[in-house]
Write a protein that holds these residues in place. Structure first.
Motif, PDB file in Angstrom:
ATOM      1  N   SER A   1       7.124  20.919   4.325  1.00 21.08           N
ATOM      2  CA  SER A   1       6.404  21.448   5.492  1.00 21.08           C
ATOM      3  C   SER A   1       5.064  20.774   5.777  1.00 21.08           C
ATOM      4  O   SER A   1       4.356  21.141   6.695  1.00 21.08           O
ATOM      5  N   ALA A   2       4.726  19.757   4.980  1.00 16.92           N
ATOM      6  CA  ALA A   2       3.448  19.075   5.214  1.00 16.92           C
ATOM      7  C   ALA A   2       3.490  18.212   6.476  1.00 16.92           C
ATOM      8  O   ALA A   2       2.471  17.947   7.097  1.00 16.92           O
ATOM      9  N   GLY A   3       4.684  17.741   6.827  1.00 22.45           N
ATOM     10  CA  GLY A   3       4.807  16.879   8.006  1.00 22.45           C
ATOM     11  C   GLY A   3       4.512  15.423   7.703  1.00 22.45           C
ATOM     12  O   GLY A   3       4.722  14.559   8.543  1.00 22.45           O
ATOM     13  N   ARG A   4       3.999  15.168   6.500  1.00 24.35           N
ATOM     14  CA  ARG A   4       3.668  13.788   6.122  1.00 24.35           C
ATOM     15  C   ARG A   4       4.207  13.503   4.730  1.00 24.35           C
ATOM     16  O   ARG A   4       4.311  14.411   3.907  1.00 24.35           O
ATOM     17  N   VAL A   5       4.553  12.263   4.495  1.00 27.44           N
ATOM     18  CA  VAL A   5       5.074  11.875   3.186  1.00 27.44           C
ATOM     19  C   VAL A   5       4.355  10.616   2.696  1.00 27.44           C
ATOM     20  O   VAL A   5       3.798   9.862   3.494  1.00 27.44           O
TER      21      VAL A   5
ATOM     22  N   SER B   1       6.813  17.703  12.145  1.00 27.39           N
ATOM     23  CA  SER B   1       6.599  19.115  12.483  1.00 27.39           C
ATOM     24  C   SER B   1       6.524  19.976  11.222  1.00 27.39           C
ATOM     25  O   SER B   1       5.944  21.058  11.240  1.00 27.39           O
ATOM     26  N   GLY B   2       7.117  19.502  10.140  1.00 27.46           N
ATOM     27  CA  GLY B   2       7.125  20.284   8.912  1.00 27.46           C
ATOM     28  C   GLY B   2       8.278  21.269   8.835  1.00 27.46           C
ATOM     29  O   GLY B   2       8.504  21.906   7.815  1.00 27.46           O
ATOM     30  N   ALA B   3       8.991  21.390   9.945  1.00 23.91           N
ATOM     31  CA  ALA B   3      10.123  22.332   9.978  1.00 23.91           C
ATOM     32  C   ALA B   3      11.435  21.580   9.758  1.00 23.91           C
ATOM     33  O   ALA B   3      11.580  20.438  10.172  1.00 23.91           O
ATOM     34  N   LYS B   4      12.354  22.230   9.094  1.00 30.35           N
ATOM     35  CA  LYS B   4      13.669  21.657   8.787  1.00 30.35           C
ATOM     36  C   LYS B   4      14.311  21.111  10.063  1.00 30.35           C
ATOM     37  O   LYS B   4      14.193  21.717  11.135  1.00 30.35           O
ATOM     38  N   ALA B   5      14.993  19.978   9.939  1.00 28.44           N
ATOM     39  CA  ALA B   5      15.623  19.362  11.111  1.00 28.44           C
ATOM     40  C   ALA B   5      16.493  20.378  11.844  1.00 28.44           C
ATOM     41  O   ALA B   5      17.225  21.144  11.224  1.00 28.44           O
ATOM     42  N   GLY B   6      16.384  20.417  13.145  1.00 31.77           N
ATOM     43  CA  GLY B   6      17.165  21.358  13.951  1.00 31.77           C
ATOM     44  C   GLY B   6      16.428  22.670  14.193  1.00 31.77           C
ATOM     45  O   GLY B   6      16.848  23.477  15.011  1.00 31.77           O
ATOM     46  N   THR B   7      15.333  22.870  13.463  1.00 33.53           N
ATOM     47  CA  THR B   7      14.522  24.071  13.706  1.00 33.53           C
ATOM     48  C   THR B   7      13.129  23.636  14.156  1.00 33.53           C
ATOM     49  O   THR B   7      12.779  22.478  14.027  1.00 33.53           O
ATOM     50  N   SER B   8      12.371  24.569  14.697  1.00 39.41           N
ATOM     51  CA  SER B   8      11.004  24.247  15.117  1.00 39.41           C
ATOM     52  C   SER B   8      10.055  25.290  14.560  1.00 39.41           C
ATOM     53  O   SER B   8      10.451  26.428  14.347  1.00 39.41           O
ATOM     54  N   PRO B   9       8.829  24.932  14.376  1.00 37.37           N
ATOM     55  CA  PRO B   9       7.839  25.940  14.000  1.00 37.37           C
ATOM     56  C   PRO B   9       7.666  26.878  15.180  1.00 37.37           C
ATOM     57  O   PRO B   9       7.830  26.469  16.329  1.00 37.37           O
ATOM     58  N   ARG B  10       7.365  28.124  14.898  1.00 33.13           N
ATOM     59  CA  ARG B  10       7.102  29.035  16.023  1.00 33.13           C
ATOM     60  C   ARG B  10       5.605  29.335  16.059  1.00 33.13           C
ATOM     61  O   ARG B  10       4.912  29.272  15.041  1.00 33.13           O
ATOM     62  N   GLN B  11       5.151  29.633  17.263  1.00 29.31           N
ATOM     63  CA  GLN B  11       3.725  29.896  17.436  1.00 29.31           C
ATOM     64  C   GLN B  11       3.309  31.136  16.636  1.00 29.31           C
ATOM     65  O   GLN B  11       4.026  32.130  16.597  1.00 29.31           O
ATOM     66  N   CYS B  12       2.162  31.047  16.005  1.00 29.56           N
ATOM     67  CA  CYS B  12       1.642  32.174  15.222  1.00 29.56           C
ATOM     68  C   CYS B  12       1.166  33.264  16.176  1.00 29.56           C
ATOM     69  O   CYS B  12       0.391  32.995  17.096  1.00 29.56           O
TER      70      CYS B  12
ATOM     71  N   SER C   1      -2.710   5.601   8.980  1.00 26.80           N
ATOM     72  CA  SER C   1      -2.488   5.839  10.402  1.00 26.80           C
ATOM     73  C   SER C   1      -3.144   7.152  10.809  1.00 26.80           C
ATOM     74  O   SER C   1      -3.287   8.066  10.002  1.00 26.80           O
ATOM     75  N   GLY C   2      -3.554   7.219  12.055  1.00 28.38           N
ATOM     76  CA  GLY C   2      -4.202   8.432  12.558  1.00 28.38           C
ATOM     77  C   GLY C   2      -3.180   9.499  12.866  1.00 28.38           C
ATOM     78  O   GLY C   2      -1.978   9.288  12.761  1.00 28.38           O
ATOM     79  N   GLU C   3      -3.685  10.651  13.219  1.00 25.98           N
ATOM     80  CA  GLU C   3      -2.786  11.740  13.577  1.00 25.98           C
ATOM     81  C   GLU C   3      -2.936  12.066  15.055  1.00 25.98           C
ATOM     82  O   GLU C   3      -4.041  11.975  15.598  1.00 25.98           O
ATOM     83  N   ARG C   4      -1.839  12.442  15.644  1.00 20.89           N
ATOM     84  CA  ARG C   4      -1.833  12.852  17.056  1.00 20.89           C
ATOM     85  C   ARG C   4      -2.553  11.843  17.941  1.00 20.89           C
ATOM     86  O   ARG C   4      -3.438  12.179  18.726  1.00 20.89           O
ATOM     87  N   GLY C   5      -2.200  10.580  17.764  1.00 18.03           N
ATOM     88  CA  GLY C   5      -2.753   9.548  18.640  1.00 18.03           C
ATOM     89  C   GLY C   5      -4.111   9.032  18.203  1.00 18.03           C
ATOM     90  O   GLY C   5      -4.701   8.194  18.871  1.00 18.03           O
TER      91      GLY C   5
ATOM     92  N   LEU D   1       0.839  -1.196   0.000  1.00 19.07           N
ATOM     93  CA  LEU D   1       0.000   0.000   0.000  1.00 19.07           C
ATOM     94  C   LEU D   1       0.867   1.236   0.000  1.00 19.07           C
ATOM     95  O   LEU D   1       1.914   1.283   0.640  1.00 19.07           O
ATOM     96  N   ILE D   2       0.411   2.222  -0.751  1.00 21.45           N
ATOM     97  CA  ILE D   2       1.069   3.522  -0.695  1.00 21.45           C
ATOM     98  C   ILE D   2       0.173   4.405   0.153  1.00 21.45           C
ATOM     99  O   ILE D   2      -1.007   4.562  -0.132  1.00 21.45           O
ATOM    100  N   GLY D   3       0.724   4.960   1.203  1.00 21.74           N
ATOM    101  CA  GLY D   3      -0.105   5.810   2.054  1.00 21.74           C
ATOM    102  C   GLY D   3       0.707   6.919   2.673  1.00 21.74           C
ATOM    103  O   GLY D   3       1.920   7.000   2.492  1.00 21.74           O
ATOM    104  N   GLU D   4       0.009   7.749   3.403  1.00 19.01           N
ATOM    105  CA  GLU D   4       0.684   8.850   4.074  1.00 19.01           C
ATOM    106  C   GLU D   4       1.300   8.357   5.380  1.00 19.01           C
ATOM    107  O   GLU D   4       0.698   7.555   6.087  1.00 19.01           O
ATOM    108  N   ALA D   5       2.481   8.827   5.669  1.00 11.75           N
ATOM    109  CA  ALA D   5       3.111   8.507   6.945  1.00 11.75           C
ATOM    110  C   ALA D   5       3.789   9.760   7.464  1.00 11.75           C
ATOM    111  O   ALA D   5       4.047  10.703   6.708  1.00 11.75           O
ATOM    112  N   VAL D   6       4.054   9.763   8.742  1.00 15.28           N
ATOM    113  CA  VAL D   6       4.730  10.911   9.347  1.00 15.28           C
ATOM    114  C   VAL D   6       6.116  11.056   8.713  1.00 15.28           C
ATOM    115  O   VAL D   6       6.832  10.080   8.538  1.00 15.28           O
ATOM    116  N   CYS D   7       6.464  12.250   8.331  1.00 14.79           N
ATOM    117  CA  CYS D   7       7.762  12.510   7.703  1.00 14.79           C
ATOM    118  C   CYS D   7       8.881  12.220   8.706  1.00 14.79           C
ATOM    119  O   CYS D   7       8.895  12.774   9.808  1.00 14.79           O
ATOM    120  N   GLY D   8       9.786  11.346   8.320  1.00 17.77           N
ATOM    121  CA  GLY D   8      10.865  10.941   9.219  1.00 17.77           C
ATOM    122  C   GLY D   8      11.909  12.033   9.387  1.00 17.77           C
ATOM    123  O   GLY D   8      12.581  12.124  10.413  1.00 17.77           O
TER     124      GLY D   8
END
Ligand code: ZN
Ligand code: ZN
Length: 382
Positions: free
Chosen positions: A220-224, A168-179, A252-256, A156-163
């Motif tokens: 930045s989608a957070g999923r691949v 988070s969608g943010a480049k490794a070593g960085t984090s999204p900041r609160q809007c 798979s579900g999101e956030r548990g 199956l081809i499906g969406e999975a959390v980006c490894g």
């Protein structure tokens, strides 16, 4: 399906219960309807399948206290004439802050994808657990495997959390900041006709977070998209075209959130000798004219139990069906269908001179017998 369709759907009506029905009443009614419209017992019946889906969808919402509460609330708002709006792209919808979160209700219907599309870039503003989507696939198995049962590997081809970014969608070593605009809630308040509504924050597109350095892998989608293999157990006795539900093997579900279900339509490859009629296996057995006329013991193959000997009664005509009990396919209750043997009287394509003489002698000895007597009777009555 649009949001409007969803709100207009009366899940209570679908399950044939009142809006004040207890959880027990809902469960009871669902069981009855699910049994009645189950694809396994309505193979090839599109209407039953549609009803089954509808009933499952209704139960999915009404069986969960939380989803039911949100659904009731959404319908109440809808009935009051309020129309939420303001999503980019013009699609109506409630946003996560004040209204019910539709996405949660729609884990199985592809609505999450719709929202993903609306928000562009696959961003998901919702913060609670989201059930994964149900997935559909099909597989083809051999005839004997369909009778014995088999475990198949499905790719199956499906969406999975980006490894790369851990989702988070943010480049490794960085984090999204609160809007700053929405304070991380993903929605901003709006007042419309006396109703307080919220709409997705335009600055963060409803995500609640701003990504300054997008992850290069998932953009930045957070999923691949990812291939995975699922082992599916196909039960013994499966019929061609049957749909099997594998609970929790969907996306798979999101956030548990729980995983969706996987529906597998099973095609059974045709067999050169055996066929299928419901839970029975069919077989055509050629016999000689003397065997048919005089009676005989004939060995016939069964699909799972080796050869059996059947007694051909004297005077068997072509097309007669003989039943070998319990040598067919496995039924849902575990018992077995029968092997239905259709007799076909074979006519020799070449005759030795001895055989020809014998047949001519036979023909002469039965010349007073008219095999077409019934036609003669018809002619004289005409
Ligand atoms: Zn924002
Ligand atoms: Zn990523």
């Amino acid at each position: 399906m649009s949001t409007k369709d969803w709100i207009e759907k009366d899940y209570y009506k679908v399950l044939g219960v009142s809006a004040s029905a207890s959880a027990d009443e809902i469960k009871k009614s669902y069981r009855k309807l699910a049994k009645q419209f189950h694809p396994d017992t309505n193979v090839g019946d599109d209407k039953a399948e549609a009803r089954f889906k509808e009933v499952s969808e209704a139960y999915d919402v009404l069986s969960s206290n939380e989803k039911r509460r949100e659904y009731d609330e959404a319908r109440r708002l809808f009935a009051s004439g309020a129309r939420p709006g303001g999503f980019p792209g013009g699609q109506g919808g409630f946003s996560g802050g004040a209204g019910p979160d539709m996405g949660d209700l729609f884990g199985d219907g592809g609505f999450g994808d719709l929202l993903g599309g609306i928000f562009g870039g696959g961003g998901r503003r919702r913060s609670g657990p989201v059930r994964g989507n149900d997935l559909e696939t099909h597989t083809t198995i051999g005839f004997h495997d369909s009778l014995r049962g088999v475990t198949v590997s499905l790719r199956l081809i499906g969406e999975a959390v980006c490894g790369a970014c851990g989702g988070s969608g943010a480049k490794a070593g960085t984090s999204p900041r609160q809007c700053g605009t929405c304070g991380g809630t993903g929605s901003t308040a709006r007042n419309a006709g006396g109703f307080g509504f919220s709409e997705p924050c335009r600055d963060c597109r409803g995500r609640g977070a701003i990504i300054d350095n997008p992850c290069g892998v998932c953009r930045s989608a957070g999923r691949v998209e990812q291939a995975r293999t699922v082992q599916a157990k196909v039960p013994a006795g499966v019929k061609d075209g049957m749909r099997i539900r594998l609970a929790g093997k969907g996306a798979s579900g999101e956030r548990g959130g729980a995983a969706g279900d996987l529906y597998v339509t099973v095609q059974v490859a045709p067999h050169p000798v055996f066929g299928r009629s419901g839970d029975h296996v069919t077989l055509t057995v050629p016999v000689t004219f003397p065997e048919a006329a005089l009676g005989a013991k004939v060995d016939v193959p069964t699909p799972l139990d080796g050869d059996v000997t059947i007694a051909l009664p004297a005077g068997t005509t072509t097309g007669r069906v003989l039943r070998v009990k319990g040598k067919g396919a496995t039924k849902r209750d575990g018992s077995r269908g029968d092997l239905l043997v259709t007799v076909e009287v074979a006519v020799p394509q070449s005759l030795s001179s001895n055989a020809r003489t014998a047949l001519e002698t036979y023909a002469a000895s039965t010349s007073d017998e008219d095999p077409r007597a019934s036609l003669a009777a018809y002619r004289s009555a005409r």
